[in-house]
Each structure stands twice: as C-alpha cells, then as structure tokens.
Design a protein around this motif. Structure first.
Motif, PDB file in Angstrom:
ATOM      1  N   ARG B 146       0.796  -1.230   0.000  1.00 46.13           N
ATOM      2  CA  ARG B 146       0.000   0.000   0.000  1.00 46.13           C
ATOM      3  C   ARG B 146       0.826   1.276   0.000  1.00 46.13           C
ATOM      4  O   ARG B 146       0.348   2.334  -0.395  1.00 46.13           O
ATOM      5  N   CYS B 147       2.122   1.177   0.423  1.00 49.03           N
ATOM      6  CA  CYS B 147       2.968   2.372   0.380  1.00 49.03           C
ATOM      7  C   CYS B 147       3.189   2.856  -1.052  1.00 49.03           C
ATOM      8  O   CYS B 147       3.669   3.966  -1.264  1.00 49.03           O
ATOM      9  N   ARG B 148       2.820   2.022  -2.040  1.00 47.89           N
ATOM     10  CA  ARG B 148       3.006   2.431  -3.443  1.00 47.89           C
ATOM     11  C   ARG B 148       1.863   3.290  -3.969  1.00 47.89           C
ATOM     12  O   ARG B 148       1.875   3.694  -5.125  1.00 47.89           O
ATOM     13  N   THR B 149       0.859   3.543  -3.125  1.00 45.72           N
ATOM     14  CA  THR B 149      -0.239   4.408  -3.554  1.00 45.72           C
ATOM     15  C   THR B 149       0.069   5.853  -3.158  1.00 45.72           C
ATOM     16  O   THR B 149       0.852   6.102  -2.245  1.00 45.72           O
ATOM     17  N   ASN B 150      -0.578   6.795  -3.862  1.00 44.44           N
ATOM     18  CA  ASN B 150      -0.363   8.215  -3.539  1.00 44.44           C
ATOM     19  C   ASN B 150      -0.674   8.529  -2.089  1.00 44.44           C
ATOM     20  O   ASN B 150       0.087   9.207  -1.421  1.00 44.44           O
ATOM     21  N   VAL B 151      -1.812   8.012  -1.615  1.00 38.48           N
ATOM     22  CA  VAL B 151      -2.263   8.455  -0.300  1.00 38.48           C
ATOM     23  C   VAL B 151      -1.372   7.921   0.820  1.00 38.48           C
ATOM     24  O   VAL B 151      -0.965   8.661   1.716  1.00 38.48           O
ATOM     25  N   LEU B 152      -0.981   6.643   0.752  1.00 41.49           N
ATOM     26  CA  LEU B 152      -0.077   6.136   1.797  1.00 41.49           C
ATOM     27  C   LEU B 152       1.302   6.768   1.668  1.00 41.49           C
ATOM     28  O   LEU B 152       1.972   7.028   2.668  1.00 41.49           O
ATOM     29  N   GLY B 153       1.720   7.031   0.430  1.00 41.84           N
ATOM     30  CA  GLY B 153       2.987   7.735   0.234  1.00 41.84           C
ATOM     31  C   GLY B 153       2.980   9.067   0.974  1.00 41.84           C
ATOM     32  O   GLY B 153       3.908   9.402   1.708  1.00 41.84           O
ATOM     33  N   SER B 154       1.880   9.807   0.802  1.00 38.21           N
ATOM     34  CA  SER B 154       1.777  11.108   1.460  1.00 38.21           C
ATOM     35  C   SER B 154       1.760  10.972   2.976  1.00 38.21           C
ATOM     36  O   SER B 154       2.454  11.696   3.692  1.00 38.21           O
ATOM     37  N   ILE B 155       0.962  10.043   3.468  1.00 39.35           N
ATOM     38  CA  ILE B 155       0.864   9.855   4.921  1.00 39.35           C
ATOM     39  C   ILE B 155       2.236   9.495   5.505  1.00 39.35           C
ATOM     40  O   ILE B 155       2.653  10.030   6.538  1.00 39.35           O
ATOM     41  N   LEU B 156       2.959   8.594   4.832  1.00 41.64           N
ATOM     42  CA  LEU B 156       4.250   8.153   5.370  1.00 41.64           C
ATOM     43  C   LEU B 156       5.315   9.237   5.266  1.00 41.64           C
ATOM     44  O   LEU B 156       6.186   9.341   6.137  1.00 41.64           O
ATOM     45  N   ARG B 157       5.239  10.059   4.228  1.00 42.27           N
ATOM     46  CA  ARG B 157       6.168  11.203   4.177  1.00 42.27           C
ATOM     47  C   ARG B 157       5.873  12.182   5.310  1.00 42.27           C
ATOM     48  O   ARG B 157       6.785  12.697   5.946  1.00 42.27           O
ATOM     49  N   VAL B 158       4.582  12.423   5.563  1.00 40.46           N
ATOM     50  CA  VAL B 158       4.220  13.326   6.663  1.00 40.46           C
ATOM     51  C   VAL B 158       4.683  12.735   7.991  1.00 40.46           C
ATOM     52  O   VAL B 158       5.223  13.428   8.852  1.00 40.46           O
ATOM     53  N   ARG B 159       4.492  11.428   8.154  1.00 45.32           N
ATOM     54  CA  ARG B 159       4.929  10.770   9.387  1.00 45.32           C
ATOM     55  C   ARG B 159       6.436  10.953   9.582  1.00 45.32           C
ATOM     56  O   ARG B 159       6.900  11.247  10.682  1.00 45.32           O
ATOM     57  N   SER B 160       7.192  10.787   8.503  1.00 41.59           N
ATOM     58  CA  SER B 160       8.637  10.951   8.572  1.00 41.59           C
ATOM     59  C   SER B 160       9.008  12.401   8.915  1.00 41.59           C
ATOM     60  O   SER B 160       9.864  12.657   9.774  1.00 41.59           O
ATOM     61  N   GLU B 161       8.340  13.350   8.271  1.00 40.23           N
ATOM     62  CA  GLU B 161       8.606  14.767   8.550  1.00 40.23           C
ATOM     63  C   GLU B 161       8.241  15.120   9.988  1.00 40.23           C
ATOM     64  O   GLU B 161       8.943  15.874  10.656  1.00 40.23           O
ATOM     65  N   ALA B 162       7.111  14.591  10.453  1.00 49.35           N
ATOM     66  CA  ALA B 162       6.665  14.893  11.812  1.00 49.35           C
ATOM     67  C   ALA B 162       7.646  14.319  12.826  1.00 49.35           C
ATOM     68  O   ALA B 162       7.947  14.945  13.852  1.00 49.35           O
ATOM     69  N   THR B 163       8.165  13.137  12.549  1.00 46.73           N
ATOM     70  CA  THR B 163       9.172  12.526  13.426  1.00 46.73           C
ATOM     71  C   THR B 163      10.389  13.441  13.539  1.00 46.73           C
ATOM     72  O   THR B 163      10.866  13.738  14.639  1.00 46.73           O
TER      73      THR B 163
END
Lengths: 453, 453
Positions: B146-163
C-alpha cells in the motif's frame, strides 16, 4: 483571532525556553550561564544539583550541575549562606549576578544573592560519595541513580547527540524515516533466539493467540524496510531490536538499538559501503563538535589512548566457515587495527535474501560487514536478491515459500536492485567512546537475569 | 594521511548523494528534478516507478514517481520507445534532458533519450488498478504494497517529517533524548493490559524467567524519564508503547508511538501546558511548510473540510467519575469544537505518581489532558508527586511500596518539583491529517487478530 493570541502566548518565554536576558532573574541553564557573553552583573536564576561544596572562612563555593553540560557552574556565596543542607547531591535554586570569574578555571561565576535548597540528599544512603570516582561496574547496580554521575551524564549526552546526528544525516540525505514494527509475525531469517509476545492476562482472548498468529519481538526491520523501498528509494529506521540469547558478553544485550537503511537502485556493494562510511563519519564529526568535553572525559578516564581512528578499506575473502569473534579480531589486527570491510560471504552461510554473486565454485553472496577494533562487527549489510526466480528457488530450498509469499510479491511488481545495512547503535557508541561494556552505553540495559526497573 | 584520503573518498558523490549537476547523466531524485532551476537541456538520470502511461501517435508520456514527493516527473519520449513493459507499476530508469515543460501542469519535464525497464509489474495480479482510487480499508489488506499508492505515500512522508520535526523541537529546546526501555519489569500504574515477554524457546533458560523476573512490554516511558529528570532538567523519549487491549477501535492499536517529555523544576501545570502547546504548534508548522502537497492531498480527498484548527484553553473541572470517550466528545463540542485542556482530576481516579493538589473535599491531582476534535485525548500529563512522604503514603495505600522503592529513592536524593506529558503520535497524525482510522497512519498496524508481516 484566537489563533494569533494563542501563538503569542505559546511563544512567550516559559520554563523550557531560554528567557530574555534583560528580565530580572531570568532562568538559565548551566550551559547557557557558562556561555553567557554578558557578565556585567546580569541577574539570573539557576537550578540544579550540587556537585561540590567548599566552605572557606568568608566565602562559600558551590558547583551546580543541571545535566546541560559536563561542566558545572561555580556559585560564590557569602559564608552566611552556609548550611548543612547545602550538600553533595541536594537540589538548589540560586539567584544572583552572573559575573566574570577572577579564577582561570572558569570564565563566569554566579554571585549568589539567594540560595534555596529544593530537595535534600540523604548523604549516608546515597550510593555515590563526594569526590569519589566509582567504577562503571559499581554504577551499574544503581540504574535509577547512575545518570547523576559525571561519566554517565557524559555518555547519555553523547547518546542523545548521536541519535540526533543520525536522524539529521538521513534527513539531509533525502531518506524517509519508517517506524518498522516491534511486534512481528516474521521470525526473519532465524537470526538468533526470539522473544515471544503474549498478553499477560489470558482472560480476554482465551485459548488463542492475541494476534491469531504467534508474535515475536523484531530482530531487524530489514524486511519491512524492503517493503518501503518499493515506494521510496531511500528509507531508514532507528529503533529497538531484540535477541533472547543467553549471553552476558560485554558486546551483547537482549534489547539494543539498530540503525537500518535500505536503498533502491543500488548497483554494487560499493554504493552501500559509501553510505555506511558517510553515516559513520558525518555522525561522528557532529558528535565530536557538539560535545567534545563529554567525549574527552570518556577518552581520558575510561579508555586512555582511545581516539577516533581513521579507517581504510580492505577487501578480504573467506570461504566455507563463518567468521567468529576471534576471526574478526584477527582480521582487524591483521589490517593494522583499523576498521575493515569484509565482503562477499559464502552463499551457504547466509540468509535467503542476500544477492547471489553467481561466481562459480566459490558461490558467494553480495554481503558486507564492517569490523572495528575493540568492538567487532559494527555494520552488516548486503545487496538483496531482487530477481524473482532466484529468490523463489532460495525460498523453496529453505521451505519458506509460503511464509514469504508477500516478500516474493515485492519482486513481482516493479522490483528494483536494492540493498541495505544495519548498524548496532550501542556498538557505535562503544566504538567512538571507547567504552568496554555495552551495558554502560544504554540507559537501562536488559540481558539474561537482569531487567532492573 | 589515510584519514584525509578516506574523507575525500567518502565525500565523493555516491548513489545516495545528489550528484554534481555538470556531469552527464547525473542521478536525480524526482523531487530534485522537479525543483531543478537549470532546465537548459541538462542530462540526467531518473529512477522510479511508472504511475501513468499515455501513448499518443508520436509521443509517449510517462509519469515517474520515486517517493521523494507526491508529484511525479513527466517523461516525454518518442513513440518508438513504446512497449508493453512500460506499464503502471513497473520500475524504470530514464536518461535524458531536463527541459522546461510547455504545459502549465508542470515546470519541468524529462525528454527521454533512453528508457530501461528495470522490473516489470504483473498488472493482473497487482491489487491496485491504474487510475483507480482505492478506499483506505481496501489498501489495508496489502500492508506490503500500500505504500506504493499516492495516499499512503503522502501519509508516510508526513509521518517521517513529523518525526524529524518532533526530534528537532526537543533538541532546539535543550532536551536530552533518552531511549527508555521497551522491556520492563514495571507494570507501571496498571495502565491497561500488558504484553508479557518470554524467550520463544525455553531450552536455554529452562524453568525460570529469562530476566529472573516477569517482563513486559512498556506502556509508558514516564517512570524511566523521571529517573533521568534527576540529572537532566529536560528529557524526552519517542518510541513504541504497547497495550494488549482487545480493541478494534479506530483510535487504538496494540503497538503505537508516544512522545513523552519530563521537565524538572516546573512550578505549575501551566508550565507543562505551554510546552505541550509549543510542541504541537512547532511540529505542525514545520510539517505544514515541508510537505504542504501531502497534507493537502489528505485534506482534499480524505477529510474534506479538515484544516488545522486553532485552539484555546478552557479549564473545566470534573469530580468523581473518569472521563469516557463520550464525555470527551461532549467537552470538545461544548467548547466549540476546538482543542480543550482539561485540568485537575480527582485523586481517587488517578495513579499514585500524580501530585496531590491538597484542595480539600474535591481532592484533586495536578493532571492535564488535551482533548482534540475527532481524536479525543491527544496529550496527557501531570505534575509528579515529588514530596517523599506524600508519595510514600500513596504507595503504601496501593500496596506498592516494595515494588517502587527505587522510585521513592528518587525523592530521597535531591528531589525536585517536576512534571511531564505524553502525546500519542498516531493520534497527532490523525489530528493534523484528518485520517479517521489510526491503522492508516502507521506503516504496519498491530491490533487484536492482526499482525500482518
């Protein structure tokens, strides 16, 4: 409208923020006080713990530490302030004027106008004695108090700085941070003994697994990072990993931290080795420049002669037997006691995911370890088998095809050559600090027969 | 001498570093390509996965994504490049010239000179279909893809930035980072159901506990942070915590991340609330400025109308019963659907470590929760009971004196007024992204009956 007011209120100085300098009795950390440029009698408030007391006829000297630096702040007070409560280990709040110190030993000192003892220290019961340097083994008995010593303070500050440096290295290099799971249903490549996880009370989910499947504590985030490397070309994780090994060695813990990275579209081990080297050097240079006194303390008192060593690359090959601690030691020594990359291990000794070098009778995989003096294996990495049919055969041969169907899937849908590595964080700290026992570089060590607090 | 040479070698561009622009076919991330200033035909190499293919008579358009940004890079190629292998999900390497795009939809495009398919994508078996927007529930079935979809990509990038933002907030504020233990022999304040940890094989340590004592997965790093707050005046941790609760709620996980801070010498709850507020705002402003497109995607497609809301403080008091989800919802709604601080809870409902307000018949402790719309409790914090005799009595009343002797010790040796808080990291992400289900903001969700991968 509220938003702006809230923001203003939030930005106002509060206890955790350095206060504006012109206010009377601005609260300062010891570090900020020591670094103050303005020593023309500025009125400040400093809070911390007493590290030493020296009482002279007319003057009382205190040294106050608050963990913001190894160095303590000297407080000079009229002897009328003297009291039994002003003792080693007590917490105090001191108000006064920050002035230039007449002594060469410090730039700045605090001329006390008010000293308040916040919390007494029961000196008889306190396990650390004034002006005594206790061995690390002794300190280990007091996991709830040892952070109050100079040496553990330094180690933990370095650990904190190194953590930040590693995060910033990866962020600056464009890596996406991933929280790989702690609880997993993979037992990975059977890398050592696992810890099993189960609810402590069986009442709510009786007669079955909480997760429906047996669940374990992770031994590595690699496979989960590989999932992510199918969407992000550079990912990393930095979290706890576990081994249930019955070891009391100075190099092993049941719970330890790993820094792991996975990179897509790599072409050779060289690509990985360059990132490993950059990580090590960038983090170490940052730590060295941010807490030189803390590192100096460790080098001077704990590991005399230990300095960061430069390192070179040597490529060595080895067939048929895996490397044990003694081999590693030999290799490092053989190469002149410098860090050594060992590359290309026999396929038969390595897990299914490492990339087949297809190199005839030797038959190696593209694996790399970095061995360092005193510590042994610091990094381990490999190219991963990205070719569907190669991987399928390896899994079949190990009887793992069914369990790793999802892992095979990663090679069915836009597979790319990729590879990664892991670095043991505690071993990294041992390496740069010269600390012999791994139990001294982690705040709360867990190992066989020991889980204090 | 080796040192300098090694350093130079290490600093040389390698696959993970942005390469110098003047070299032919410099490797660029999609993000860097999209942001390139020089579009006068620079020769570059871009690698990633095909997100869309559009074949016209004489021209072929591809969109390439490599996870470095939500936006893909448009590749324009001669139709002679067309092939069945250039399909949605395949991985490719494209070499060509970076030029200004004639279209308004992007600034830059890549004029392909060479396209290599690195890995095919089995489109029939691939669970995600071209140009289809799959519901989050559907994506959850494929944690490895699912990380290959736009929406999970965005969520995981935000998670990384927030970390990263959270780490930098604390570092910039002078906090020391502490890795609190994951495995612990404390069962803390009985906060929910615990997971028990045991070696999966009993062979090596038969008939006894591996750690000699029963060991559990941590529910909070608070008590261990309190240890550290006796040496460092500001500490924080950011790691996994666990609850073995039989819940499938959209707000609960068995494994989730907590940001916890502990501050010495605090004087009031106000001090803590200010840090909580600064943390929330600083992290959120950083994330908003670093990945506006990713957040916009979530707001537009998942939670229409969800925008970061400003928040005000209201102080409400409540006696005798604990707040449940419905009460929390009511309070937040009552206050105008904004985040609400709730302070001072009845002593009888709260754990032993919270500071007694000594306020007569109400008898409250100095606790604070921050409730936010849609999510409920985001932060929870309190002043801690730093007074030895108060704490001793509370422990005795709960029959915990023996187990928490070490915790009492912290009050015997230079105790200071202190307090801290915890923030649920996934709830924070739900809050700023407007994601309804907590399972969608963590890479690999673990909950009752589910531990995939």
């Amino acid at each position: 409208m509220l938003g702006a007011r809230c923001l203003l209120r939030a930005l106002r100085s509060c206890s955790s923020a350095p206060c504006p300098r012109h206010k009377p009795s601005a609260k300062l950390s010891v570090r900020d006080a020591l670094g103050a440029q303005n020593t023309s009698g500025e009125r400040v408030k400093v809070q911390g713990w007493i590290r030493s007391v020296r009482s002279q006829k007319e003057v009382l000297f205190l040294h106050i530490n608050d963990g913001s630096s190894l160095e303590s702040l000297q407080v000079v007070a009229d002897s009328s302030f003297d009291s039994k409560e002003l003792a080693f280990g007590s917490s105090v709040e001191v108000q006064g004027q920050l002035v230039k110190s007449p002594s060469k030993r410090q730039n700045v000192e605090l001329k006390a106008e008010k000293i308040e003892v916040v919390g007494n220290c029961d000196a008889k019961a306190f396990p650390f004695k004034y002006k005594e340097r206790h061995p690390l083994e002794y300190l280990r008995q007091y996991p709830h108090l040892r952070c109050r010593t100079n040496v553990l303070g330094s180690i933990l500050r370095v650990r904190s700085e190194a953590t930040a440096a590693i995060h910033s290295f990866f962020k600056d290099s464009g890596f996406v941070h991933i929280h790989t799971p702690i609880i997993t249903s993979n037992d990975c490549e059977g890398a050592g003994e696992l810890f099993r996880v189960e609810p402590s009370s069986k009442v709510k989910v009786p007669e079955e697994n909480f997760f429906n499947v047996p669940a374990f504590l992770t031994v590595s985030g690699q496979l989960h990072l590989e999932v992510m490397s199918g969407a992000f070309t550079q990912v990393f994780t930095f979290g706890p990993t576990f081994r249930a090994e019955n070891s009391q060695s100075r190099r092993h813990l049941a719970e330890f931290y790993m820094v792991e990275a996975e990179i897509s579209f790599v072409e050779s081990l060289q690509d990985l080795m360059q990132v490993m080297e950059r990580l090590f050097k960038t983090a170490t240079m940052l730590v060295l420049s941010n807490c030189p006194e803390d590192i100096e303390l460790c080098h001077r008192f704990i590991a005399p002669g230990q300095k960061i060593r430069t390192y070179a690359k040597k490529q060595l090959f080895n067939w048929g037997v895996d490397l044990h601690t003694e081999h590693e030691k030999f290799l490092v020594k053989h190469c002149g006691n410098i860090p050594v990359f060992v590359v290309n291990y026999p396929l038969a000794l390595k897990p299914f995911y490492m990339r087949d070098n297809e190199d005839g009778p030797q038959h190696t995989v593209a694996a790399v370890d970095l061995l360092v003096p005193g510590v042994g294996e610091l990094f381990g990495g490999s190219l991963r088998e990205e070719r569907y049919h190669f991987l399928e055969q390896r899994l079949a041969r190990s009887g793992l095809t069914e369990a790793y169907q999802w892992y095979l899937d990663l090679r069915r849908f836009g597979s790319v050559p990729h590879g990664g590595f892991g670095m043991g964080f505690e071993r990294y700290l041992q390496c740069i600090l010269g600390i012999d026992n791994i139990k001294d570089v982690i705040p709360f060590p867990r190992f066989t027969h020991s889980c204090l607090l």
